[in-house]
Write a protein that holds these residues in place. Structure first.
Motif, PDB file in Angstrom:
ATOM      1  N   ASN A   1       0.803  -1.228   0.000  1.00  0.00           N
ATOM      2  CA  ASN A   1       0.000   0.000   0.000  1.00  0.00           C
ATOM      3  C   ASN A   1       0.833   1.274   0.000  1.00  0.00           C
ATOM      4  O   ASN A   1       0.433   2.272  -0.611  1.00  0.00           O
ATOM      5  CB  ASN A   1      -0.970  -0.009   1.181  1.00  0.00           C
TER       6      ASN A   1
ATOM      7  N   HIS B   1       0.764  10.031  12.256  1.00  0.00           N
ATOM      8  CA  HIS B   1      -0.311   9.284  12.906  1.00  0.00           C
ATOM      9  C   HIS B   1      -0.688   9.881  14.263  1.00  0.00           C
ATOM     10  O   HIS B   1      -1.839   9.821  14.664  1.00  0.00           O
ATOM     11  CB  HIS B   1       0.074   7.814  13.036  1.00  0.00           C
TER      12      HIS B   1
ATOM     13  N   SER C   1      -2.846  -3.106  13.894  1.00  0.00           N
ATOM     14  CA  SER C   1      -1.811  -4.079  13.558  1.00  0.00           C
ATOM     15  C   SER C   1      -0.446  -3.381  13.503  1.00  0.00           C
ATOM     16  O   SER C   1      -0.361  -2.150  13.514  1.00  0.00           O
ATOM     17  CB  SER C   1      -2.128  -4.733  12.220  1.00  0.00           C
ATOM     18  N   ILE C   2       0.580  -4.206  13.446  1.00  0.00           N
ATOM     19  CA  ILE C   2       1.944  -3.662  13.332  1.00  0.00           C
ATOM     20  C   ILE C   2       2.488  -4.004  11.949  1.00  0.00           C
ATOM     21  O   ILE C   2       2.714  -5.167  11.626  1.00  0.00           O
ATOM     22  CB  ILE C   2       2.890  -4.281  14.387  1.00  0.00           C
ATOM     23  N   GLY C   3       2.648  -2.960  11.115  1.00  0.00           N
ATOM     24  CA  GLY C   3       3.462  -3.102   9.907  1.00  0.00           C
ATOM     25  C   GLY C   3       4.793  -2.481  10.303  1.00  0.00           C
ATOM     26  O   GLY C   3       5.713  -3.162  10.772  1.00  0.00           O
ATOM     27  N   THR C   4       4.851  -1.145  10.198  1.00  0.00           N
ATOM     28  CA  THR C   4       5.967  -0.426  10.840  1.00  0.00           C
ATOM     29  C   THR C   4       5.657  -0.177  12.312  1.00  0.00           C
ATOM     30  O   THR C   4       6.552   0.097  13.104  1.00  0.00           O
ATOM     31  CB  THR C   4       6.178   0.948  10.181  1.00  0.00           C
ATOM     32  N   GLY C   5       4.346  -0.178  12.642  1.00  0.00           N
ATOM     33  CA  GLY C   5       3.919   0.239  13.979  1.00  0.00           C
ATOM     34  C   GLY C   5       3.667   1.746  14.033  1.00  0.00           C
ATOM     35  O   GLY C   5       3.330   2.274  15.090  1.00  0.00           O
TER      36      GLY C   5
ATOM     37  N   THR D   1       1.157   3.480  12.746  1.00  0.00           N
ATOM     38  CA  THR D   1      -0.236   3.737  13.121  1.00  0.00           C
ATOM     39  C   THR D   1      -0.450   3.390  14.590  1.00  0.00           C
ATOM     40  O   THR D   1      -1.009   4.188  15.352  1.00  0.00           O
ATOM     41  CB  THR D   1      -1.201   2.887  12.249  1.00  0.00           C
TER      42      THR D   1
ATOM     43  N   ASP E   1      -3.126  -8.895   5.582  1.00  0.00           N
ATOM     44  CA  ASP E   1      -2.384  -7.938   4.755  1.00  0.00           C
ATOM     45  C   ASP E   1      -1.632  -6.849   5.528  1.00  0.00           C
ATOM     46  O   ASP E   1      -2.112  -6.379   6.556  1.00  0.00           O
ATOM     47  CB  ASP E   1      -3.414  -7.248   3.835  1.00  0.00           C
ATOM     48  N   GLY E   2      -0.491  -6.479   4.998  1.00  0.00           N
ATOM     49  CA  GLY E   2       0.141  -5.217   5.400  1.00  0.00           C
ATOM     50  C   GLY E   2       0.855  -5.219   6.730  1.00  0.00           C
ATOM     51  O   GLY E   2       1.388  -4.199   7.146  1.00  0.00           O
TER      52      GLY E   2
ATOM     53  N   SER F   1      -6.480  -6.836   7.089  1.00  0.00           N
ATOM     54  CA  SER F   1      -5.917  -6.299   8.349  1.00  0.00           C
ATOM     55  C   SER F   1      -7.002  -5.562   9.137  1.00  0.00           C
ATOM     56  O   SER F   1      -6.991  -5.580  10.368  1.00  0.00           O
ATOM     57  CB  SER F   1      -4.679  -5.423   8.111  1.00  0.00           C
TER      58      SER F   1
ATOM     59  N   SER G   1      -7.543  -0.502   4.929  1.00  0.00           N
ATOM     60  CA  SER G   1      -7.819  -0.479   3.477  1.00  0.00           C
ATOM     61  C   SER G   1      -9.003  -1.384   3.162  1.00  0.00           C
ATOM     62  O   SER G   1      -9.422  -2.196   3.977  1.00  0.00           O
ATOM     63  CB  SER G   1      -6.603  -0.979   2.695  1.00  0.00           C
TER      64      SER G   1
HETATM   65  C1  LIG Z   1      -3.415  -2.966   4.849  1.00  0.00           C
HETATM   66  C2  LIG Z   1      -2.423  -2.526   5.886  1.00  0.00           C
HETATM   67  N1  LIG Z   1      -2.701  -2.716   7.184  1.00  0.00           N
HETATM   68  C3  LIG Z   1      -1.842  -2.326   8.150  1.00  0.00           C
HETATM   69  C4  LIG Z   1      -0.629  -1.741   7.858  1.00  0.00           C
HETATM   70  C5  LIG Z   1       0.282  -1.352   8.984  1.00  0.00           C
HETATM   71  O1  LIG Z   1       0.519   0.013   9.080  1.00  0.00           O
HETATM   72  P1  LIG Z   1       1.780   0.582   9.862  1.00  0.00           P
HETATM   73  O2  LIG Z   1       2.955   0.514   8.944  1.00  0.00           O
HETATM   74  O3  LIG Z   1       1.417   1.973  10.229  1.00  0.00           O
HETATM   75  O4  LIG Z   1       2.013  -0.295  11.066  1.00  0.00           O
HETATM   76  C6  LIG Z   1      -0.294  -1.546   6.527  1.00  0.00           C
HETATM   77  C7  LIG Z   1       1.013  -0.999   6.171  1.00  0.00           C
HETATM   78  O5  LIG Z   1       1.491  -1.135   5.067  1.00  0.00           O
HETATM   79  C8  LIG Z   1      -1.206  -1.932   5.515  1.00  0.00           C
HETATM   80  O6  LIG Z   1      -0.917  -1.767   4.215  1.00  0.00           O
END
Ligand SMILES: Cc1ncc(COP(=O)(O)O)c(C=O)c1O
Length: 355
Positions: free
Chosen positions: A99, A179, A204-208, A210, A250-251, A300, A327
């Motif tokens: 994303n 964020h 959720s934690i992608g980078t964290g 959010t 996802d993500g 997610s 998303s």
């Molecule tokens: C669909 C989706 N959910 C959650 C996240 C996690 O976001 P963050 O990077 O702020 O933790 C992402 C990040 O790419 C994402 O694309």
């Protein structure tokens, strides 16, 4: 387009860190900002008699996800460091779960800013095609190597090309700040208009970015805030297991081999609980949410909703839980979720008596 305060009115809570001179120099960034943020906070179904559930719907952003905020903030900070308004000879480099690449491709096309985007082969073909048509150089890594290899490929490209602008979302403070001052501030404002504050926050934690950024804003409004992080059961946060190519929601997800996201590791004491969710459970939750509301949400979002719903039955009805819906789903996610029968959905989610 002449720039007035109107141009940034939609991102009012973040005005304080947006440099108006950057918006004046780069009208395409201002236009992107005009359509960014101020996303709907909606009531979503939860267990009868349990906590009230609210979701921040991030698909209502320029390229359709929460990562539009991160793209805008990191590019804003980069452009603030450049003199003038001529971007020829400049190039952005970034890696992505999908994303962020979609968001950066759109934003950079508007700016006429060259970009190389590294991501795994899990990104749908139609998204890759669109990014390439928009002028992005897409570098695709075998998804079985895991997300850590995607990050490392970008690091190697950055080392080999020190004149490229590597955004590095896991370490870029603009991600976190956006964020806190954007997403989080908007939630605080919207809840306050209803006379409420958040008791729990689920992301959720992608980078964290959010999870932690919004946590800061919500905890400033309610110091008793509880924070719950979701990651895939197939590769949870901080796991010692190596990366794998198993399907995951996802993500988001662990980096494998004991690695921890730099925004999250120093804040672990502020995280009330980590919740892991398997791919099948999140597909079932997508299907159930669709059944209840008529809306498809991304996997997610479904993971956050399932985690929040399971916890809500043990929380009093006057409690408020907020989650992020990052998303809408891809066509592939919808196809997979649609294959579950309602009986399977009930068994997999364990949710009943939702209102
Ligand atoms: C669909 C989706 N959910 C959650 C996240 C996690 O976001 P963050 O990077 O702020 O933790 C992402 C990040 O790419 C994402 O694309």
């Amino acid at each position: 387009m002449p720039l007035t305060n109107d141009v940034v009115s939609k991102i009012r809570p973040v005005d304080s860190f947006i440099d108006q001179d950057v918006l004046r120099r780069f009208p395409a960034l201002a236009r992107y900002g005009r359509d960014l943020g101020d996303t709907p906070l909606i009531n979503v179904p939860g267990p009868k008699g349990g906590a009230r559930l609210f979701a921040k719907c991030e698909w209502d952003n320029p390229s359709g996800s929460v990562k539009d905020r991160t793209a805008f903030a990191m590019v804003h900070d980069l452009l603030a460091q450049l003199p003038g308004d001529d971007l020829s000879g400049h190039k952005v480099l970034e890696y992505s779960g999908g994303n962020l690449a979609i968001a950066l491709s759109l934003l950079c096309q508007g700016l006429g800013l060259e970009n190389t985007l590294v991501f795994g082969s899990y990104v749908p073909d139609e998204s890759v095609k669109k990014m390439r048509v928009q002028g992005s150089d897409a570098v695709i890594i075998d998804k079985d190597l895991g997300f850590w290899e995607v990050v490392q490929h970008a690091v190697r490209l950055s080392d080999a090309n020190p004149d490229w602008h590597f955004l590095h979302q896991h370490e870029n403070d603009a991600n976190l700040r956006m964020h806190e001052m954007g997403t989080g501030a908007e939630i605080v404002t919207d809840l306050a208009a209803l006379g409420l504050t958040a008791d729990s926050w689920v992301a959720s934690i992608g980078t964290g970015g959010t999870l932690i950024g919004v946590q800061r804003a919500l905890a400033a409004a309610n110091p008793a805030l509880q924070t719950f992080a979701t990651t895939p059961a197939e590769l949870p946060y901080g796991t010692e297991a190596p990366a794998n190519g198993l399907p995951k929601f996802d993500g988001s997800g662990g980096l494998g081999c004991g690695r921890k996201q730099p925004f999250v590791a120093p804040e672990e004491s502020r995280i009330t609980g980590h919740v892991t969710l398997g791919f099948e459970e999140t597909m079932a939750a997508m299907r159930l949410f669709r059944e209840l509301t008529g809306e498809w949400i991304g996997s997610s979002a479904a993971a956050n909703w399932l985690a929040a719903s399971r916890m809500a039955s043990d929380q009093d009805a006057d409690r408020v839980t907020v989650m992020v819906f990052p998303s809408k789903p891809s066509a592939g996610e919808i196809e997979k979720a649609s294959a579950y029968s309602l009986d399977e959905v009930k068994k997999l989610t364990g949710l009943k008596e939702l209102v």
